[in-house]
Design an enzyme around this catalytic site. Structure first.
Site, PDB file in Angstrom:
ATOM      1  N   ASP A 274       0.875  -1.175   0.000  1.00 59.16           N
ATOM      2  CA  ASP A 274       0.000   0.000   0.000  1.00 59.16           C
ATOM      3  C   ASP A 274       0.909   1.221   0.000  1.00 59.16           C
ATOM      4  OD1 ASP A 274      -1.818   2.033   0.478  1.00 59.16           O
ATOM      5  OD2 ASP A 274      -2.270   1.419   2.545  1.00 59.16           O
TER       6      ASP A 274
ATOM      7  N   GLY B 200       1.442   4.940  -0.138  1.00 60.54           N
ATOM      8  CA  GLY B 200       0.765   6.211   0.071  1.00 60.54           C
ATOM      9  C   GLY B 200       1.730   7.375   0.006  1.00 60.54           C
ATOM     10  N   ASN B 201       1.246   8.555   0.309  1.00 62.94           N
ATOM     11  CA  ASN B 201       2.064   9.761   0.216  1.00 62.94           C
ATOM     12  C   ASN B 201       3.063   9.904   1.358  1.00 62.94           C
ATOM     13  OD1 ASN B 201       0.961  10.999  -2.198  1.00 62.94           O
ATOM     14  ND2 ASN B 201      -0.922  11.244  -1.037  1.00 62.94           N
TER      15      ASN B 201
ATOM     16  N   ASP C 224      -6.442   3.542  -3.557  1.00 66.87           N
ATOM     17  CA  ASP C 224      -6.522   3.085  -2.170  1.00 66.87           C
ATOM     18  C   ASP C 224      -7.955   3.141  -1.643  1.00 66.87           C
ATOM     19  OD1 ASP C 224      -6.415   5.863  -2.354  1.00 66.87           O
ATOM     20  OD2 ASP C 224      -5.237   6.120  -0.524  1.00 66.87           O
ATOM     21  N   ARG C 225      -8.696   4.177  -2.049  1.00 66.44           N
ATOM     22  CA  ARG C 225     -10.107   4.264  -1.632  1.00 66.44           C
ATOM     23  C   ARG C 225     -10.907   3.104  -2.200  1.00 66.44           C
ATOM     24  NH1 ARG C 225     -12.283   9.914  -3.494  1.00 66.44           N
ATOM     25  NH2 ARG C 225     -14.211   9.140  -2.534  1.00 66.44           N
TER      26      ARG C 225
ATOM     27  N   THR D  69      -0.964  27.845  22.474  1.00 66.00           N
ATOM     28  CA  THR D  69      -1.238  27.835  21.040  1.00 66.00           C
ATOM     29  C   THR D  69      -0.993  26.455  20.452  1.00 66.00           C
ATOM     30  OG1 THR D  69      -0.659  30.163  20.855  1.00 66.00           O
ATOM     31  CG2 THR D  69      -0.627  28.871  18.823  1.00 66.00           C
TER      32      THR D  69
END
Length: 242
Positions: A7, A9-10, A101-102, A177
């Site tokens: 798989d 991915g980015n 991938d989806r 913050t």
């Protein structure tokens, strides 16, 4: 038969090697290292007889995978998005515009349930896809993931700065913050899951499956649905066995 599932991915190239339906090795590579040529080829890949890959990482990564696996004598099949397969019908007018991938994750979820199911993939981007009880993909959503949310604040808002990220996060209001930004991303995705739950009730969908690199953190404070981190790899396993 030893099958390798990848798989790509980015952020990470996740993989596992299976033999007789059992996972014997697994791991991940940083996609950036694959792109710059510094990635180390996992030793277990040489034992594979065949590989299935789902890649949204681009031509450079795909070329690397092809070259490496060819050198190892491993035949590789890249999963493709289609309009209709195994009872699952894609909602896209042009299915090739969908990230593979989806599609593979939806195929896995549909094969597991054969009922209405929603897949939430929490990675670099967060994708939400609804499938009804007849296997019709109803469409979905794409949103920035946690890292993109944080980076967008840093990149576009000059006054949002901090020297150190908090060690942990919660859904409580932040007292700095850093905590406001860090907790705020999780707060937003937790609210998303609540909306997914409501929408699933409206669509008559009983199953929600969470996957992706940030799925564990998301599920930790928003235990909605079922956690299945390897859903894309499970879809590749099913493609290889079908």
């Amino acid at each position: 038969m030893k099958q390798l599932e990848i798989d790509a991915g980015n952020t990470f190239v996740k993989w596992r090697l299976r033999s007789d339906h059992q996972v014997v090795q697994q791991g991940r590579l940083q996609t950036s290292q694959v792109r710059d040529g510094s990635a180390v080829i996992p030793s277990g890949w040489k034992f594979a007889e065949h590989a299935w890959a789902a890649s949204v990482a681009g031509d450079a990564v795909n070329g690397w995978l092809n070259a490496v696996l060819a050198d190892l004598g491993v035949r590789v099949s890249f999963a493709q998005v289609s309009a209709h397969r195994y009872g699952l019908k894609n909602a896209y007018e042009n299915p090739q515009q969908m990230g593979v991938d989806r599609w593979v994750a939806m195929l896995a979820a549909w094969q597991q349930t054969r009922q209405g199911v929603c897949v939430v993939d929490a990675g670099s981007a967060v994708t939400v896809d609804f499938v009804d009880a007849q296997g019709q993909h109803l469409g979905g959503y794409i949103l920035p993931g946690l890292r993109l949310l944080q980076e967008s604040l840093l990149g576009s808002t000059a006054g949002v700065r901090w020297s150190k990220l908090p060690d942990d996060y919660s859904l409580q209001p932040g007292h700095s913050t850093a905590a406001c930004v860090y907790n705020g991303g999780h707060y937003l995705l937790a609210a998303l899951l609540q909306r997914v739950k409501v929408d699933c009730e409206g669509y008559g969908i009983d199953h929600v499956i969470l996957t992706g690199g940030d799925a564990v953190e998301l599920y930790r404070h928003s235990p909605i649905g079922q956690l299945q981190e390897s859903l894309v790899l499970d879809g590749l396993q099913w493609l290889g066995e079908s």
